[in-house]
Enzyme design. Structure first.
Site, PDB file in Angstrom:
ATOM      1  N   SER A 112       0.472  -1.053   0.006  1.00  0.00           N
ATOM      2  CA  SER A 112      -0.126  -0.228   0.154  1.00  0.00           C
ATOM      3  C   SER A 112       0.843   1.340  -0.417  1.00  0.00           C
ATOM      4  CB  SER A 112      -0.987  -0.048   1.568  1.00  0.00           C
ATOM      5  OG  SER A 112       0.020   0.340   2.359  1.00  0.00           O
ATOM      6  N   TYR A 168      -3.207   0.188  -3.142  1.00  0.00           N
ATOM      7  CA  TYR A 168      -3.658   1.195  -2.621  1.00  0.00           C
ATOM      8  C   TYR A 168      -3.547   2.154  -1.439  1.00  0.00           C
ATOM      9  CZ  TYR A 168      -3.378  -2.416   0.977  1.00  0.00           C
ATOM     10  OH  TYR A 168      -1.971  -3.528   1.339  1.00  0.00           O
TER      11      TYR A 168
END
Length: 160
Positions: free
Chosen positions: A25, A58
């Protein structure tokens, strides 16, 4: 048909940390996420201005007001603390929505504090003479004001 459109861009953010052993991430200051209308878990593309690396991951929320831009997991091999990055999000829209859509564009300083915002994805960093618009050839002199790309598109759509 669905179109993939720019929904948000955080321009020239400074990477504050990189953790190879984190699960993955990008950690983004919660204030920046909110201002860009990005949700934790939302897919983003990260473009490293320093080395040209481009990756998808993400977003996760970091502490509000911290200025954190943390590259986590394997991406830490591509992006290092101190690198300038562009964080981009895209969304799928039907044709009508895509023609009305206005993206959120944030400009940040070296501490990742918001110094400007707009809706024109080609707009250069305010006050930075080394930043150039992405929609005007640099070798052609321009002596007339150029409307923002977003305004030009909306104007063209209004006349159809």
């Amino acid at each position: 048909m669905l179109r993939t459109m720019l929904t948000a861009k955080i321009h020239r953010a400074t990477v504050t940390q990189a953790d190879l052993h984190y699960v993955g991430s990008v950690t983004i200051d919660a204030d920046l996420l909110a201002a860009a209308d990005l949700l934790p878990g939302e897919q983003v593309t990260i473009v490293d201005i320093n080395n040209g690396a481009r990756l998808e991951t993400y977003a996760i929320a970091g502490p509000a007001g911290s200025g954190i831009i943390g590259i986590n997991g394997a991406a830490a091999r591509l992006v290092q603390p101190g690198d300038l990055v562009i964080i981009i999000a895209y969304g799928l829209m039907d044709d009508a929505e895509a023609r009305r859509h206005v993206p959120k564009v944030l400009f940040v300083d070296a501490a990742n504090r918001i110094i400007g915002h707009g809706d024109d994805p080609a707009e250069p960093l305010p006050g930075d003479p080394s930043s150039l618009r992405g929609d005007i050839p640099v070798d052609i002199p321009v002596d007339i004001p150029v409307p923002t790309a977003a305004a030009a598109v909306r104007s063209a759509m209004a006349t159809q």
